[in-house]
Design a protein around this motif. Structure first.
Motif, PDB file in Angstrom:
ATOM      1  N   GLU A   1       0.836  -1.196   0.000  1.00  0.00           N
ATOM      2  CA  GLU A   1       0.000   0.000   0.000  1.00  0.00           C
ATOM      3  C   GLU A   1       0.879   1.256   0.000  1.00  0.00           C
ATOM      4  OE1 GLU A   1      -3.243   2.230   2.852  1.00  0.00           O
ATOM      5  OE2 GLU A   1      -3.057   0.040   3.010  1.00  0.00           O
ATOM      6  N   ILE A   2       1.939   1.241   0.810  1.00  0.00           N
ATOM      7  CA  ILE A   2       2.859   2.390   0.845  1.00  0.00           C
ATOM      8  C   ILE A   2       3.547   2.555  -0.503  1.00  0.00           C
ATOM      9  CG2 ILE A   2       4.994   3.267   1.873  1.00  0.00           C
ATOM     10  CD1 ILE A   2       4.038   1.925   4.515  1.00  0.00           C
ATOM     11  N   ILE A   3       3.963   1.458  -1.107  1.00  0.00           N
ATOM     12  CA  ILE A   3       4.618   1.523  -2.423  1.00  0.00           C
ATOM     13  C   ILE A   3       3.669   2.149  -3.445  1.00  0.00           C
ATOM     14  CG2 ILE A   3       5.478   0.125  -4.346  1.00  0.00           C
ATOM     15  CD1 ILE A   3       6.616  -1.809  -2.181  1.00  0.00           C
TER      16      ILE A   3
ATOM     17  N   GLY B   1       4.667   7.609  -8.586  1.00  0.00           N
ATOM     18  CA  GLY B   1       4.251   8.798  -9.316  1.00  0.00           C
ATOM     19  C   GLY B   1       4.432  10.097  -8.546  1.00  0.00           C
ATOM     20  N   THR B   2       4.918  10.024  -7.309  1.00  0.00           N
ATOM     21  CA  THR B   2       5.184  11.243  -6.540  1.00  0.00           C
ATOM     22  C   THR B   2       6.676  11.535  -6.590  1.00  0.00           C
ATOM     23  OG1 THR B   2       5.621  10.134  -4.432  1.00  0.00           O
ATOM     24  CG2 THR B   2       3.317  10.621  -4.950  1.00  0.00           C
TER      25      THR B   2
ATOM     26  N   VAL C   1      11.062   6.280   1.827  1.00  0.00           N
ATOM     27  CA  VAL C   1      10.207   6.187   2.998  1.00  0.00           C
ATOM     28  C   VAL C   1      10.849   5.153   3.910  1.00  0.00           C
ATOM     29  CG1 VAL C   1       7.938   5.526   3.872  1.00  0.00           C
ATOM     30  CG2 VAL C   1       8.113   6.735   1.708  1.00  0.00           C
ATOM     31  N   GLU C   2      10.966   5.498   5.187  1.00  0.00           N
ATOM     32  CA  GLU C   2      11.568   4.572   6.145  1.00  0.00           C
ATOM     33  C   GLU C   2      10.720   4.558   7.411  1.00  0.00           C
ATOM     34  OE1 GLU C   2      15.812   4.060   8.491  1.00  0.00           O
ATOM     35  OE2 GLU C   2      15.701   5.378   6.765  1.00  0.00           O
TER      36      GLU C   2
ATOM     37  N   LYS D   1      12.665   0.196   4.649  1.00  0.00           N
ATOM     38  CA  LYS D   1      13.076   1.366   3.879  1.00  0.00           C
ATOM     39  C   LYS D   1      12.666   1.105   2.436  1.00  0.00           C
ATOM     40  CE  LYS D   1      17.062   3.530   4.499  1.00  0.00           C
ATOM     41  NZ  LYS D   1      18.492   3.848   4.447  1.00  0.00           N
ATOM     42  N   ILE D   2      11.876   2.009   1.868  1.00  0.00           N
ATOM     43  CA  ILE D   2      11.408   1.882   0.490  1.00  0.00           C
ATOM     44  C   ILE D   2      11.979   3.058  -0.290  1.00  0.00           C
ATOM     45  CG2 ILE D   2       9.396   1.817  -1.021  1.00  0.00           C
ATOM     46  CD1 ILE D   2       7.794   0.839   1.468  1.00  0.00           C
ATOM     47  N   LYS D   3      12.688   2.769  -1.383  1.00  0.00           N
ATOM     48  CA  LYS D   3      13.254   3.817  -2.232  1.00  0.00           C
ATOM     49  C   LYS D   3      12.677   3.685  -3.627  1.00  0.00           C
ATOM     50  CE  LYS D   3      17.782   4.209  -0.053  1.00  0.00           C
ATOM     51  NZ  LYS D   3      19.225   4.200  -0.292  1.00  0.00           N
ATOM     52  N   GLN D   4      12.477   4.832  -4.261  1.00  0.00           N
ATOM     53  CA  GLN D   4      12.058   4.796  -5.655  1.00  0.00           C
ATOM     54  C   GLN D   4      12.912   5.768  -6.450  1.00  0.00           C
ATOM     55  OE1 GLN D   4       8.208   6.047  -6.944  1.00  0.00           O
ATOM     56  NE2 GLN D   4       8.238   7.950  -5.805  1.00  0.00           N
ATOM     57  N   TYR D   5      13.150   5.452  -7.684  1.00  0.00           N
ATOM     58  CA  TYR D   5      13.907   6.315  -8.579  1.00  0.00           C
ATOM     59  C   TYR D   5      12.967   7.362  -9.146  1.00  0.00           C
ATOM     60  CZ  TYR D   5      16.664   7.885 -12.536  1.00  0.00           C
ATOM     61  OH  TYR D   5      17.351   8.658 -13.424  1.00  0.00           O
TER      62      TYR D   5
END
Length: 152
Positions: free
Chosen positions: A8-10, A15-16, A21-22, A31-35
């Motif tokens: 859900e967090i992903i 698109g933001t 997010v950690e 810890k979730i990272k996005q490019y």
């Protein structure tokens, strides 16, 4: 840990411009990272940093706004390496620059000693030294702000 919450967090950050997010619970740390694409390098006008911290247990959001007003007004010279900061070429010698001095591009501002090698740090713009942020003989980290220079 609830993997539905993670997915859900992903989905929420897709698109933001949120890059990372950690959060941590009793069960573990996530810890979730996005490019989000290439970063624009802006050394003289960074935007204020807004950091939102949220406690998982009590859900008590705290907002910290850190306005870097000094860095927004001036060009920042940062340390290109880890080492020891020296304002003068040798003990007892006058410093390379003082606050208020006019400097030109390529002029030596300080020395950073790393592994017994003296590395001269030069100004990359013409301007006036507004603030020296590090004391003589102090250790510095990579990327640490050393000088604020008002462009000429």
């Amino acid at each position: 840990m609830d993997k539905d919450l993670i997915f859900e967090i992903i989905e929420k950050i897709k698109g933001t411009k949120i890059e990372e997010v950690e959060f941590e619970t009793e069960e573990g740390k996530i810890k979730i990272k996005q490019y989000v694409g290439p970063k624009e390098v802006v050394s003289h006008t960074p935007s204020p940093v807004i950091e939102v911290k949220e406690e998982i247990k009590g859900v008590q959001p705290q907002v910290e706004i850190e306005a870097k007003t000094e860095a927004q007004k001036y060009h920042v010279i940062k340390s290109p390496l880890v080492g020891t900061f020296y304002r003068a070429p040798s003990p007892g010698a006058p410093p390379f620059v003082e606050e208020g001095d006019m400097v030109s591009k390529g002029q030596v501002l300080c020395i950073i000693e790393a592994l017994k090698v003296m590395n001269e740090i030069e100004s990359d713009i013409n301007g006036r030294v507004v603030k020296i942020l590090v004391e003589n003989g102090q250790p510095v980290e990579y990327g640490q702000e050393l000088f604020y220079i008002e462009p000429a």
